[in-house]
Design a protein around this motif. Structure first.
Motif, short mmCIF file in Angstrom:
data_model
loop_
_atom_site.label_atom_id
_atom_site.label_comp_id
_atom_site.label_asym_id
_atom_site.label_seq_id
_atom_site.Cartn_x
_atom_site.Cartn_y
_atom_site.Cartn_z
N MET A 32 -3.79 39.24 -18.37
CA MET A 32 -5.10 38.30 -18.05
C MET A 32 -5.30 37.71 -16.30
SD MET A 32 -2.62 34.51 -18.85
CE MET A 32 -3.16 33.56 -17.61
N PRO A 33 -5.74 37.38 -15.87
CA PRO A 33 -6.48 37.04 -14.47
C PRO A 33 -4.84 36.11 -14.02
CG PRO A 33 -8.28 37.06 -15.35
CD PRO A 33 -7.26 37.06 -16.19
N THR A 34 -4.30 36.06 -12.94
CA THR A 34 -2.68 35.39 -12.24
C THR A 34 -4.06 34.10 -12.05
OG1 THR A 34 -2.56 37.15 -11.64
CG2 THR A 34 -1.41 35.05 -11.15
N PRO A 35 -3.69 33.28 -12.95
CA PRO A 35 -4.21 32.09 -11.73
C PRO A 35 -4.18 31.80 -10.50
CG PRO A 35 -2.32 31.16 -13.70
CD PRO A 35 -2.57 33.10 -13.43
N ARG A 36 -4.78 30.84 -10.17
CA ARG A 36 -5.37 30.77 -8.74
C ARG A 36 -4.23 29.89 -7.43
NH1 ARG A 36 -8.88 27.91 -11.10
NH2 ARG A 36 -9.26 25.86 -10.56
N GLU A 37 -3.67 29.16 -8.42
CA GLU A 37 -2.00 28.45 -8.16
C GLU A 37 -1.63 29.97 -7.91
OE1 GLU A 37 -4.16 25.90 -11.17
OE2 GLU A 37 -4.39 28.38 -11.42
N LEU A 38 -1.68 30.68 -8.23
CA LEU A 38 -0.76 31.89 -7.92
C LEU A 38 -0.76 33.04 -6.96
CD1 LEU A 38 1.09 31.95 -11.43
CD2 LEU A 38 1.52 31.12 -9.85
N THR A 39 -1.20 32.76 -6.06
CA THR A 39 -2.11 33.29 -5.31
C THR A 39 -1.15 34.70 -3.81
OG1 THR A 39 -2.25 31.69 -3.46
CG2 THR A 39 -4.07 32.83 -4.72
N ASP A 40 -0.04 34.61 -4.37
CA ASP A 40 0.99 35.17 -3.65
C ASP A 40 1.82 35.96 -3.72
OD1 ASP A 40 2.05 33.26 -5.45
OD2 ASP A 40 3.71 33.66 -4.36
N HIS A 41 1.04 36.65 -5.72
CA HIS A 41 1.10 37.77 -7.01
C HIS A 41 -0.41 38.38 -6.66
CE1 HIS A 41 5.32 35.40 -7.75
NE2 HIS A 41 4.42 34.82 -8.46
N CYS A 42 -0.14 39.23 -7.70
CA CYS A 42 -1.38 40.07 -8.28
C CYS A 42 -1.86 40.17 -8.84
CB CYS A 42 -0.65 41.99 -8.56
SG CYS A 42 -0.52 42.13 -10.22
N GLY A 43 -2.99 40.15 -8.98
CA GLY A 43 -4.45 39.37 -9.32
C GLY A 43 -4.14 39.43 -11.50
N LEU A 44 -3.56 40.30 -11.84
CA LEU A 44 -3.01 40.43 -13.17
C LEU A 44 -1.60 40.16 -13.82
CD1 LEU A 44 -3.72 44.57 -13.48
CD2 LEU A 44 -5.33 42.81 -14.45
N SER A 45 -1.33 39.46 -14.61
CA SER A 45 -0.37 38.95 -15.42
C SER A 45 -0.52 39.38 -17.22
CB SER A 45 -0.90 37.38 -15.28
OG SER A 45 -0.38 36.90 -13.53
N LEU A 46 0.66 38.83 -17.70
CA LEU A 46 0.64 38.77 -18.67
C LEU A 46 1.19 37.48 -19.96
CD1 LEU A 46 2.41 42.66 -19.10
CD2 LEU A 46 0.19 42.20 -19.56
N ARG A 47 0.86 37.48 -20.26
CA ARG A 47 0.05 36.16 -21.69
C ARG A 47 0.98 36.42 -22.69
NH1 ARG A 47 -4.98 32.39 -23.01
NH2 ARG A 47 -3.68 31.70 -24.63
N PHE A 48 2.27 35.51 -22.74
CA PHE A 48 2.45 35.73 -24.10
C PHE A 48 3.67 34.39 -24.94
CE2 PHE A 48 5.22 36.65 -20.54
CZ PHE A 48 6.37 35.78 -20.89
N PRO A 49 3.91 34.22 -25.70
CA PRO A 49 4.14 32.71 -26.56
C PRO A 49 5.25 32.72 -26.11
CG PRO A 49 3.84 34.30 -28.01
CD PRO A 49 3.05 35.34 -27.18
#
Length: 90
Positions: A32-49
């Motif tokens: 998923m796209p990295t939330p804008r609140e976390l701009t110091d990380h790359c643009g890709l994140s992983l989402r899980f329960p």
């Protein structure tokens, strides 16, 4: 309110390697796209329960990705139609 955990990474290559490792471990963690609140990380994140956090951490540590080394971080995310919360997992 929807609740889940996101894993953020230093760069997109690491994010894709992590996603591949989780897929091989049969852990569902879509990109998923990295939330804008976390701009110091790359643009890709992983989402899980939230229930998968320990398993995800263990799998990523097995690949050499550790929070202490700064190449992965974990955040809880909650949102509904009116608000969004992104907070680090202590």
């Amino acid at each position: 309110m929807e609740r889940f955990i996101i894993a953020v990474f230093a760069d997109s290559k690491t994010a894709m390697a992590a996603q591949q490792a989780l897929t091989q471990a049969k852990i569902y963690a879509p990109v998923m796209p990295t939330p804008r609140e976390l701009t110091d990380h790359c643009g890709l994140s992983l989402r899980f329960p939230p229930a998968s956090l320990a398993q995800v951490k263990g799998t990523l540590e097995g690949c050499g990705l550790r929070e202490e080394e700064g190449n992965v971080g974990f955040y809880r995310m909650e949102y509904d139609a009116h608000s969004r919360i992104v907070a680090p997992i202590a």
